[in-house]
Write an enzyme that holds these catalytic residues in place. Structure first.
Site, PDB file in Angstrom:
ATOM      1  N   CYS A 135       0.815  -1.218   0.000  1.00 35.85           N
ATOM      2  CA  CYS A 135       0.000   0.000   0.000  1.00 35.85           C
ATOM      3  C   CYS A 135       0.846   1.265   0.000  1.00 35.85           C
ATOM      4  O   CYS A 135       0.314   2.362  -0.139  1.00 35.85           O
ATOM      5  CB  CYS A 135      -0.952  -0.019   1.189  1.00 35.85           C
ATOM      6  N   CYS A 170     -12.954   0.368   9.202  1.00 37.30           N
ATOM      7  CA  CYS A 170     -12.121  -0.135   8.104  1.00 37.30           C
ATOM      8  C   CYS A 170     -12.263   0.756   6.879  1.00 37.30           C
ATOM      9  O   CYS A 170     -13.371   1.181   6.548  1.00 37.30           O
ATOM     10  CB  CYS A 170     -12.563  -1.543   7.704  1.00 37.30           C
ATOM     11  N   ILE A 196     -12.763  -1.079   0.001  1.00 34.19           N
ATOM     12  CA  ILE A 196     -12.236  -1.388  -1.324  1.00 34.19           C
ATOM     13  C   ILE A 196     -12.608  -0.212  -2.232  1.00 34.19           C
ATOM     14  O   ILE A 196     -13.727   0.294  -2.162  1.00 34.19           O
ATOM     15  CB  ILE A 196     -12.876  -2.690  -1.850  1.00 34.19           C
ATOM     16  N   HIS A 224      -9.149   4.189  -0.453  1.00 36.61           N
ATOM     17  CA  HIS A 224      -7.818   3.561  -0.472  1.00 36.61           C
ATOM     18  C   HIS A 224      -7.675   2.617  -1.660  1.00 36.61           C
ATOM     19  O   HIS A 224      -7.591   1.405  -1.494  1.00 36.61           O
ATOM     20  CB  HIS A 224      -7.598   2.831   0.860  1.00 36.61           C
TER      21      HIS A 224
END
Ligand SMILES: [Zn+2]
Lengths: 120, 391
Positions: free
Chosen positions: B91, B214, B217, B335
């Site tokens: 990442c 969290c 996606i 992200h």
């Protein structure tokens, strides 16, 4: 998820020259620099739960039924290893940090080398 | 290792696509758009680019384009012939692309270097995306036992709670802040504010973390155009430090922070001649709420263990002691993993130019970007950190 290990299930390696142990297995001893002096040894069969979680959303592979518990266990006189933890009932309430666990090796044909259980 | 540059390096242009689910796009089409936006922002002709690096992690497995993504994304600009490199560092790939561009310009190998990053992840079934991302841990010793990335940070969150007394409400405060920031960012994936109760009541993903702890996606791309000082315009921010560290595979320790972040910060602050107190805003790697709390500690904004109260008291809000993730961060901006590092730098540039609109941090002069990649044996595998200063 295809990767396995070049070493037998539920083993780590210990250096013949200096006694240092490593998990996962490697060929060079980080402690003394010796090459090819590392022998496979069975992982210790008992330890204490260091950190854990209950996974509710799993990856496609390994295809585990949710929820399931996973944690790092500090094996007695051994390394800290990650493994799945088999529990009876709700894993959220069955586990606590510091708990004693038993490491159960799997058959060499199994994709997963071992699992952990709450010690009897 | 000193990385003091031979030449002063500036950022002349940035571009970020919309982040979030974009069914009609691909990593390649998003990358093309981000480069277009950055060139327009820089007011540069594509022919000016001397070298390019693209951060991309999952494209080979999720989209099938194993190689040549960067070359293909740049083909429409008619700039064939220059060196183009695809870069995979988990990442942190986009941040390492920025660092590669920085090093090329600093050492005189290039006058204009392009760093971009792109990822298209939402077309895949979520379990497959989770599997591919879990490949950023040690497959032999970790992923094949069923640990997921939320699971890794779930374990870290429980450790931080046990050792430092961090509470679920403090974790939730990270999401509340970042969603509020994201609501002011036109490219953010999530533009709806949420409450602490929303976060606490969300379905569990990996205990003690729930869905709103969290990042999601995502699809998106970002691009950064790095130039030598003689090509910088008045007002273009300068890169004052660039640092990159890897896991040193020391024993896990307490598993409540990341030594590689502390080492990268120490190096970057020394390069820039600043301390943590000088940082006005930081774009940090909040892949999960607990992660942002760890980073505020490891970057030196507060003491180890104090990150929970620090966010809960508003010290990391846009008008707080240090604005953390004014863009909304990974949690709200989104992200798309290979794009994240470039998007963080793009946000820092907008803030330092005073171009951040409704989310502008008042008086921003010093910005930090922090990205982590992969997770092995209790620690992140990669960290890349930049310090940018206003002109
Ligand atoms: Zn040895």
């Amino acid at each position: 998820m295809r990767r396995s290990s070049a070493h037998p299930h539920a083993t780590w390696v210990r250096c013949r020259a200096c006694g240092a142990g490593f998990y996962p297995a490697q060929r060079r001893c980080t402690a003394c620099g010796a090459w090819d002096q590392l022998d496979d040894e069975p992982l210790p069969r008992a330890g204490s739960l260091f950190a854990w979680t209950v996974v509710h959303v799993a990856a496609a592979d390994p295809p585990l039924p949710v929820p399931y518990a996973v944690g790092y266990v500090d094996l007695d006189d051994g390394p800290r290893v990650l493994g799945p933890i088999a529990v009876d009932g709700d894993p959220e309430t069955a586990l606590r940090s510091g708990q004693r666990l038993t490491l159960v090796p799997h058959d060499p044909a199994d994709d997963v080398p071992f699992h952990l259980e709450v010690a009897a | 290792m000193s990385a003091t540059s031979e030449r002063t390096v500036a950022i002349r242009g940035v571009g970020t696509t919309t982040f979030g689910r974009q069914p009609g796009e691909t990593d390649r089409s998003l990358a093309e758009r981000a480069v277009q936006l950055a060139l327009a922002d820089a007011d540069l002709d594509p022919a000016a680019i001397d070298a390019a690096w693209i951060g991309n992690v999952t494209g080979g497995q999720l989209g099938g384009q194993m190689s040549a993504l960067g070359q293909l994304a740049l083909r429409p600009f008619g700039v064939g012939g220059l060196p183009v490199t695809r870069l995979e560092n988990g990442c942190a790939s986009g941040s390492v692309a920025v660092r590669s561009a920085y090093l090329a310009v600093a050492t005189g190998q290039a006058d204009v270097a392009l760093a971009f990053g792109a990822e298209h992840m939402t077309a895949a079934p979520t379990p497959l995306a989770i599997e591919v991302l879990a490949g950023a841990s040690d497959l032999e010793a970790e992923a094949r036992f069923g640990i997921t990335f939320p699971g890794v940070f779930g374990m870290i969150a429980r450790r931080h709670m046990e050792v430092h007394g961090t509470t679920p409400e403090q974790l939730a405060a990270v999401t509340v802040k970042n969603r509020a920031n994201g609501a002011r960012n036109p490219i953010a994936q999530f533009d709806q504010a949420v409450t602490v109760d929303d976060v606490l009541g969300a379905r569990r993903i990996a205990s003690p973390l729930g869905l709103l702890d969290c990042c999601a996606i995502s699809d998106g791309a970002a691009a950064v155009i790095v130039v030598a000082e003689h090509l910088a315009r008045p007002g273009d921010p300068r890169i004052a430090a660039s640092a990159q560290t890897s896991s040193d595979f020391e024993p896990f320790g307490e598993m409540t922070g990341f030594a590689l972040t502390r080492r990268a910060a120490e190096e970057a602050y020394a390069q820039a001649g600043i301390s943590a107190d000088d940082v006005d805003l930081a774009e940090v790697h909040d892949c999960f709420t607990i992660a942002e709390i760890l980073h505020t500690e490891d970057l030196g904004f507060c003491e180890k263990g104090a990150g929970g109260p620090f966010v809960e008291e508003g010290q990391t809000a846009r008008d707080g002691l240090v604005a953390v993730n004014p863009s909304g961060g990974l949690g709200a901006r989104g992200h798309p993993v290979g794009a994240t590092g470039c998007a963080q730098v793009a946000e820092a540039v907008l803030q330092l130019r005073g171009d951040a609109g409704e989310r502008q941090v008042d008086g921003a002069r010093v910005a930090l970007t922090h990205t982590l990649g992969a997770f092995v044996h209790g620690a992140a595998a990669n960290c890349a950190l930049h310090v940018l200063v206003a002109a």
